[in-house]
Design an enzyme around this catalytic site. Structure first.
Site, PDB file in Angstrom:
ATOM      1  N   ARG A 135      11.196  -4.238   9.286  1.00  0.00           N
ATOM      2  CA  ARG A 135      10.245  -4.819   9.921  1.00  0.00           C
ATOM      3  C   ARG A 135       9.861  -6.074   8.469  1.00  0.00           C
ATOM      4  NH1 ARG A 135       6.708   0.802   8.824  1.00  0.00           N
ATOM      5  NH2 ARG A 135       7.577   1.089   7.045  1.00  0.00           N
ATOM      6  N   ARG A 157       8.985  -5.637   3.072  1.00  0.00           N
ATOM      7  CA  ARG A 157       8.279  -4.177   2.129  1.00  0.00           C
ATOM      8  C   ARG A 157       9.069  -4.204   0.961  1.00  0.00           C
ATOM      9  NH1 ARG A 157       4.506   0.075   5.077  1.00  0.00           N
ATOM     10  NH2 ARG A 157       5.349   1.541   3.791  1.00  0.00           N
TER      11      ARG A 157
HETATM   12  P1  AMP Z   1       3.147   4.057   4.313  1.00  0.00           P
HETATM   13  O1  AMP Z   1       2.606   2.515   4.168  1.00  0.00           O
HETATM   14  O2  AMP Z   1       2.000   4.899   4.964  1.00  0.00           O
HETATM   15  O3  AMP Z   1       4.554   3.684   4.848  1.00  0.00           O
HETATM   16  O4  AMP Z   1       2.914   3.850   2.424  1.00  0.00           O
HETATM   17  C1  AMP Z   1       4.151   3.945   1.297  1.00  0.00           C
HETATM   18  C2  AMP Z   1       4.133   4.485   0.653  1.00  0.00           C
HETATM   19  O5  AMP Z   1       2.632   3.994   0.048  1.00  0.00           O
HETATM   20  C3  AMP Z   1       4.872   5.675   1.099  1.00  0.00           C
HETATM   21  O6  AMP Z   1       5.881   5.589   0.545  1.00  0.00           O
HETATM   22  C4  AMP Z   1       4.017   6.757  -0.351  1.00  0.00           C
HETATM   23  O7  AMP Z   1       4.965   6.405  -1.638  1.00  0.00           O
HETATM   24  C5  AMP Z   1       2.669   6.011  -0.417  1.00  0.00           C
HETATM   25  N1  AMP Z   1       1.644   6.178  -0.245  1.00  0.00           N
HETATM   26  C6  AMP Z   1       0.836   6.141   0.625  1.00  0.00           C
HETATM   27  N2  AMP Z   1      -0.031   7.213   1.717  1.00  0.00           N
HETATM   28  C7  AMP Z   1       0.367   7.829   1.250  1.00  0.00           C
HETATM   29  C8  AMP Z   1      -0.498   9.236   0.834  1.00  0.00           C
HETATM   30  N3  AMP Z   1      -0.985   9.977   2.127  1.00  0.00           N
HETATM   31  N4  AMP Z   1       0.378  10.228  -0.174  1.00  0.00           N
HETATM   32  C9  AMP Z   1       1.500   9.872  -0.818  1.00  0.00           C
HETATM   33  N5  AMP Z   1       1.740   8.545  -0.951  1.00  0.00           N
HETATM   34  C10 AMP Z   1       1.384   7.854  -0.345  1.00  0.00           C
END
Ligand code: AMP
Length: 207
Positions: A125, A153
């Site tokens: 990605r 990322r």
């Molecule tokens: P994402 O972009 O949704 O894949 O989120 C990236 C990272 O942000 C995750 O791997 C977590 O480290 C953190 N993160 C995002 N949303 C949450 C959540 N609801 N609870 C805890 N950590 C989160």
């Protein structure tokens, strides 16, 4: 509504299409946390260590951030949560806050993708920081003119994705029966062309 799915399921890609279609606000906890990391706020500094390792940011940090966001006036006409809730305590805190505010969660869409496909999807990605468009080096290659500005990322590495998938099963999967019991969970097969998956989601959501 809420979008749930493992890392690499296509939540971000689908959220961007769905908010356009339904004209509601897109609230991504991951995007908000990445913005806080970039700005170097206290919250961002705390979250960064967890995120880099593919671990979940502590509940109290994320719950406070999201509840504050959805209390803003621009959320009054509806919103789509992408990446939140990710734990049972987050789901319970959201439920209580929605009840207090007189709002209701209408739909929880679970995008299902087998573990075997997630690593390749997440690691390939790339995101365009100017438009937010999400590409995949193999499945949705970016046009040459944007290639040099794309962002990979920090947590889209094999190691971090492995941890994120494990955390998905141990921490996030338990919210599925929670919403199933509320009768609002819709399961969607997340394998296939993104357009087809959008059609599947809009079909389960109805008119
Ligand atoms: P994402 O972009 O949704 O894949 O989120 C990236 C990272 O942000 C995750 O791997 C977590 O480290 C953190 N993160 C995002 N949303 C949450 C959540 N609801 N609870 C805890 N950590 C989160």
């Amino acid at each position: 509504m809420i979008l749930v799915g493992p890392p690499g399921a296509g939540k971000g890609t689908q959220a961007a299409r769905l908010v356009d279609k339904y004209r509601i606000l897109h609230i991504s906890s991951g995007d908000m946390l990445r913005a806080a990391v970039k700005e170097g706020t206290a919250l961002g500094i705390e979250a960064d260590l967890f995120m880099k390792a593919g671990k979940l940011v502590p509940d109290e940090v994320v719950i406070g951030m999201i509840l504050e966001r959805i209390a803003k006036p621009d959320c009054a006409n509806g919103f789509m949560l992408d990446g939140f809730p990710r734990t049972r305590p987050q789901a319970e805190a959201l439920d209580a806050a929605m009840l207090r505010a007189g709002f209701k969660i209408d739909n929880v869409v679970l995008i299902e993708v087998p573990d075997a496909l997630l690593e390749e999807r997440a690691c390939g990605r790339r995101t365009d920081p100017e438009t937010g468009t999400i590409y995949h080096l193999k499945y949705n290659p970016p046009p040459v003119e944007v290639a040099s500005r794309l962002v990979h990322r920090k947590d889209d590495t094999v190691e971090a994705v492995t941890t994120r998938v494990q955390k998905y099963h141990s921490e996030t999967a338990p919210i599925v029966p929670f919403y199933e019991a509320h009768g609002i969970l819709k399961r969607v097969d997340g394998v296939g062309d993104p357009d087809v998956i959008t059609q599947r989601i809009t079909k389960v959501l109805g008119a």
